[in-house]
Design a protein around this motif. Sequence first.
Motif, PDB file in Angstrom:
ATOM      1  N   PHE A  56     -12.129 105.624 -16.193  1.00  0.00           N
ATOM      2  CA  PHE A  56     -12.441 104.922 -17.448  1.00  0.00           C
ATOM      3  C   PHE A  56     -11.181 104.187 -17.891  1.00  0.00           C
ATOM      4  O   PHE A  56     -10.139 104.818 -18.106  1.00  0.00           O
ATOM      5  CB  PHE A  56     -12.881 105.928 -18.521  1.00  0.00           C
ATOM      6  CG  PHE A  56     -13.201 105.287 -19.845  1.00  0.00           C
ATOM      7  CD1 PHE A  56     -14.275 104.408 -19.980  1.00  0.00           C
ATOM      8  CD2 PHE A  56     -12.419 105.543 -20.968  1.00  0.00           C
ATOM      9  CE1 PHE A  56     -14.567 103.805 -21.205  1.00  0.00           C
ATOM     10  CE2 PHE A  56     -12.710 104.949 -22.195  1.00  0.00           C
ATOM     11  CZ  PHE A  56     -13.783 104.079 -22.304  1.00  0.00           C
ATOM     12  N   VAL A  57     -11.273 102.874 -17.964  1.00  0.00           N
ATOM     13  CA  VAL A  57     -10.119 102.100 -18.455  1.00  0.00           C
ATOM     14  C   VAL A  57     -10.204 102.153 -19.977  1.00  0.00           C
ATOM     15  O   VAL A  57     -11.045 101.501 -20.597  1.00  0.00           O
ATOM     16  CB  VAL A  57     -10.140 100.654 -17.911  1.00  0.00           C
ATOM     17  CG1 VAL A  57      -8.890  99.904 -18.371  1.00  0.00           C
ATOM     18  CG2 VAL A  57     -10.216 100.649 -16.379  1.00  0.00           C
ATOM     19  N   ASN A  58      -9.337 102.986 -20.534  1.00  0.00           N
ATOM     20  CA  ASN A  58      -9.444 103.359 -21.953  1.00  0.00           C
ATOM     21  C   ASN A  58      -8.823 102.308 -22.876  1.00  0.00           C
ATOM     22  O   ASN A  58      -7.595 102.187 -22.940  1.00  0.00           O
ATOM     23  CB  ASN A  58      -8.739 104.714 -22.131  1.00  0.00           C
ATOM     24  CG  ASN A  58      -8.651 105.108 -23.585  1.00  0.00           C
ATOM     25  OD1 ASN A  58      -9.577 104.844 -24.357  1.00  0.00           O
ATOM     26  ND2 ASN A  58      -7.537 105.712 -23.953  1.00  0.00           N
ATOM     27  N   PRO A  59      -9.649 101.561 -23.620  1.00  0.00           N
ATOM     28  CA  PRO A  59      -9.093 100.466 -24.428  1.00  0.00           C
ATOM     29  C   PRO A  59      -8.096 100.927 -25.489  1.00  0.00           C
ATOM     30  O   PRO A  59      -7.146 100.217 -25.786  1.00  0.00           O
ATOM     31  CB  PRO A  59     -10.337  99.842 -25.091  1.00  0.00           C
ATOM     32  CG  PRO A  59     -11.411 100.859 -24.977  1.00  0.00           C
ATOM     33  CD  PRO A  59     -11.100 101.697 -23.780  1.00  0.00           C
ATOM     34  N   ASP A  67      -2.799  93.171 -21.053  1.00  0.00           N
ATOM     35  CA  ASP A  67      -2.637  94.240 -20.050  1.00  0.00           C
ATOM     36  C   ASP A  67      -3.996  94.912 -19.800  1.00  0.00           C
ATOM     37  O   ASP A  67      -4.374  95.196 -18.659  1.00  0.00           O
ATOM     38  CB  ASP A  67      -1.596  95.242 -20.580  1.00  0.00           C
ATOM     39  CG  ASP A  67      -1.231  96.337 -19.578  1.00  0.00           C
ATOM     40  OD1 ASP A  67      -1.329  96.077 -18.365  1.00  0.00           O
ATOM     41  OD2 ASP A  67      -0.856  97.448 -20.028  1.00  0.00           O
ATOM     42  N   TYR A  68      -4.760  95.118 -20.878  1.00  0.00           N
ATOM     43  CA  TYR A  68      -6.096  95.731 -20.757  1.00  0.00           C
ATOM     44  C   TYR A  68      -7.037  94.838 -19.942  1.00  0.00           C
ATOM     45  O   TYR A  68      -7.740  95.307 -19.046  1.00  0.00           O
ATOM     46  CB  TYR A  68      -6.666  95.994 -22.156  1.00  0.00           C
ATOM     47  CG  TYR A  68      -8.092  96.523 -22.154  1.00  0.00           C
ATOM     48  CD1 TYR A  68      -8.390  97.769 -21.607  1.00  0.00           C
ATOM     49  CD2 TYR A  68      -9.130  95.766 -22.692  1.00  0.00           C
ATOM     50  CE1 TYR A  68      -9.690  98.261 -21.604  1.00  0.00           C
ATOM     51  CE2 TYR A  68     -10.433  96.253 -22.691  1.00  0.00           C
ATOM     52  CZ  TYR A  68     -10.708  97.491 -22.145  1.00  0.00           C
ATOM     53  OH  TYR A  68     -11.994  97.970 -22.131  1.00  0.00           O
ATOM     54  N   LYS A  69      -7.013  93.543 -20.243  1.00  0.00           N
ATOM     55  CA  LYS A  69      -7.899  92.607 -19.531  1.00  0.00           C
ATOM     56  C   LYS A  69      -7.543  92.532 -18.050  1.00  0.00           C
ATOM     57  O   LYS A  69      -8.398  92.457 -17.198  1.00  0.00           O
ATOM     58  CB  LYS A  69      -7.758  91.196 -20.134  1.00  0.00           C
ATOM     59  CG  LYS A  69      -8.571  91.006 -21.407  1.00  0.00           C
ATOM     60  CD  LYS A  69      -8.567  89.531 -21.812  1.00  0.00           C
ATOM     61  CE  LYS A  69      -8.615  89.417 -23.327  1.00  0.00           C
ATOM     62  NZ  LYS A  69      -7.841  88.300 -23.857  1.00  0.00           N
ATOM     63  N   ARG A  70      -6.233  92.532 -17.784  1.00  0.00           N
ATOM     64  CA  ARG A  70      -5.736  92.373 -16.416  1.00  0.00           C
ATOM     65  C   ARG A  70      -5.891  93.632 -15.570  1.00  0.00           C
ATOM     66  O   ARG A  70      -5.844  93.574 -14.349  1.00  0.00           O
ATOM     67  CB  ARG A  70      -4.226  92.106 -16.515  1.00  0.00           C
ATOM     68  CG  ARG A  70      -3.786  90.768 -16.069  1.00  0.00           C
ATOM     69  CD  ARG A  70      -2.277  90.648 -15.936  1.00  0.00           C
ATOM     70  NE  ARG A  70      -1.457  91.523 -16.722  1.00  0.00           N
ATOM     71  CZ  ARG A  70      -0.793  91.158 -17.823  1.00  0.00           C
ATOM     72  NH1 ARG A  70      -0.872  89.950 -18.279  1.00  0.00           N
ATOM     73  NH2 ARG A  70      -0.024  92.020 -18.467  1.00  0.00           N
ATOM     74  N   SER A  94     -19.367 104.377 -19.951  1.00  0.00           N
ATOM     75  CA  SER A  94     -19.122 103.051 -20.531  1.00  0.00           C
ATOM     76  C   SER A  94     -18.265 103.239 -21.785  1.00  0.00           C
ATOM     77  O   SER A  94     -18.055 104.379 -22.247  1.00  0.00           O
ATOM     78  CB  SER A  94     -20.451 102.416 -20.926  1.00  0.00           C
ATOM     79  OG  SER A  94     -21.013 103.173 -21.979  1.00  0.00           O
ATOM     80  N   LYS A  95     -17.822 102.111 -22.339  1.00  0.00           N
ATOM     81  CA  LYS A  95     -17.027 102.156 -23.568  1.00  0.00           C
ATOM     82  C   LYS A  95     -17.853 102.781 -24.707  1.00  0.00           C
ATOM     83  O   LYS A  95     -17.356 103.601 -25.479  1.00  0.00           O
ATOM     84  CB  LYS A  95     -16.633 100.724 -23.945  1.00  0.00           C
ATOM     85  CG  LYS A  95     -15.322 100.600 -24.625  1.00  0.00           C
ATOM     86  CD  LYS A  95     -14.826  99.171 -24.523  1.00  0.00           C
ATOM     87  CE  LYS A  95     -14.874  98.490 -25.877  1.00  0.00           C
ATOM     88  NZ  LYS A  95     -14.501  97.079 -25.830  1.00  0.00           N
ATOM     89  N   ARG A 126      -1.504 107.896 -28.971  1.00  0.00           N
ATOM     90  CA  ARG A 126      -2.675 108.252 -29.789  1.00  0.00           C
ATOM     91  C   ARG A 126      -3.941 107.935 -28.979  1.00  0.00           C
ATOM     92  O   ARG A 126      -4.878 108.732 -28.930  1.00  0.00           O
ATOM     93  CB  ARG A 126      -2.659 107.480 -31.108  1.00  0.00           C
ATOM     94  CG  ARG A 126      -3.902 107.750 -31.920  1.00  0.00           C
ATOM     95  CD  ARG A 126      -3.909 107.061 -33.282  1.00  0.00           C
ATOM     96  NE  ARG A 126      -5.197 107.298 -33.922  1.00  0.00           N
ATOM     97  CZ  ARG A 126      -6.229 106.466 -33.842  1.00  0.00           C
ATOM     98  NH1 ARG A 126      -6.128 105.323 -33.183  1.00  0.00           N
ATOM     99  NH2 ARG A 126      -7.368 106.769 -34.416  1.00  0.00           N
ATOM    100  N   GLY A 127      -3.946 106.777 -28.313  1.00  0.00           N
ATOM    101  CA  GLY A 127      -5.089 106.388 -27.473  1.00  0.00           C
ATOM    102  C   GLY A 127      -5.297 107.360 -26.320  1.00  0.00           C
ATOM    103  O   GLY A 127      -6.431 107.736 -26.001  1.00  0.00           O
ATOM    104  N   VAL A 128      -4.191 107.778 -25.706  1.00  0.00           N
ATOM    105  CA  VAL A 128      -4.273 108.752 -24.608  1.00  0.00           C
ATOM    106  C   VAL A 128      -4.878 110.056 -25.144  1.00  0.00           C
ATOM    107  O   VAL A 128      -5.775 110.650 -24.534  1.00  0.00           O
ATOM    108  CB  VAL A 128      -2.872 109.007 -23.989  1.00  0.00           C
ATOM    109  CG1 VAL A 128      -2.893 110.208 -23.055  1.00  0.00           C
ATOM    110  CG2 VAL A 128      -2.364 107.772 -23.261  1.00  0.00           C
TER     111      VAL A 128
END
Length: 281
Positions: A56-59, A67-70, A94-95, A126-128
């Motif tokens: 999961f690419v965590n936004p 960086d997120y888009k790439r 999914s997101k 915090r996101g992690v």
Amino acid sequence: MKVVENRNELNNTVADLRSSGRSIGFVPTMGALHEGHLSLIECSNRENDITIVSIFVNPTQFNDSEDYKRYPRIIQDDIKKLKRVKCDFLFTPSKDEMYPDEDKREFDFGNLESIMEGAHRPGHFRGVALIVSKLFEIVNPHRAYFGEKDFQQVAIINRLTKLLNLDIKIVSCPIMREKDGLAMSSRNMLLSTEQRDNVSIISETLFDSLQKKKILSIAETKEWVIRKINENPFLEVEYFEIVDSETLNSVNEWSQVVKITGCIAVQVGNIRLIDNIRFYS
Ligand code: AMP
């Protein structure tokens, strides 16, 4: 390998497996899998009956939207790689599945938030913590596996499990490197050929700094590493810190503590790479 997208389905499956006495190992990832990820899976397989991997690419952990888009997303290649090792379940939510509503939780990670990755990537940890705590809730593993490449992240996850009082054993695994020493990373595939030819200087310099320890002070070693890497026109050091491996606080003298680690972040064009080295055996 069963691919699961629904959080309740995975949660129910794990509950059944746990009640039949099976031990669960969990490897959270953002995909674009390489040998570093696979080494965590192998470690989980050795210690558990069942291994669950998430991609999961965590936004919420990206402080830089470009960086997120790439970030590489190559799920079909990942599935092929996972089929070559033993992976029982692949969780690919999914997101919306992970963030149906805005998650407003805050965590207190003390000093870990204000140093190195914490200082240079505001909001990253915090996101992690948001995503790992959600994944832990869904997967409910006995053990979870993290790479020492993300040295500060391991400290954050350990603190998170204490904060949330979770009964999950956090296992950290050694850094896997390419033949030339470069720490494996999903971001390496974004490097141009020219950049790729130059980035091995990062790990080379870290390894050479082990010798410098004998003749240079900590301040001089830091200066030497930063200067050597910055001499290369493709590389720009964001930070190089020499820290107590347990607390991650800066150390000023080699004799201050036994376990000392050097942590580095380097900007290569618009790609950011991290690595670290142990100054003890
Ligand atoms: P990522 O997909 O980058 O979020 O990484 C998922 C997990 O793999 C994290 O626990 C990372 O620390 C770990 N990992 C990434 N690169 C390496 C590596 N070169 N060696 C060992 N573990 C790694």
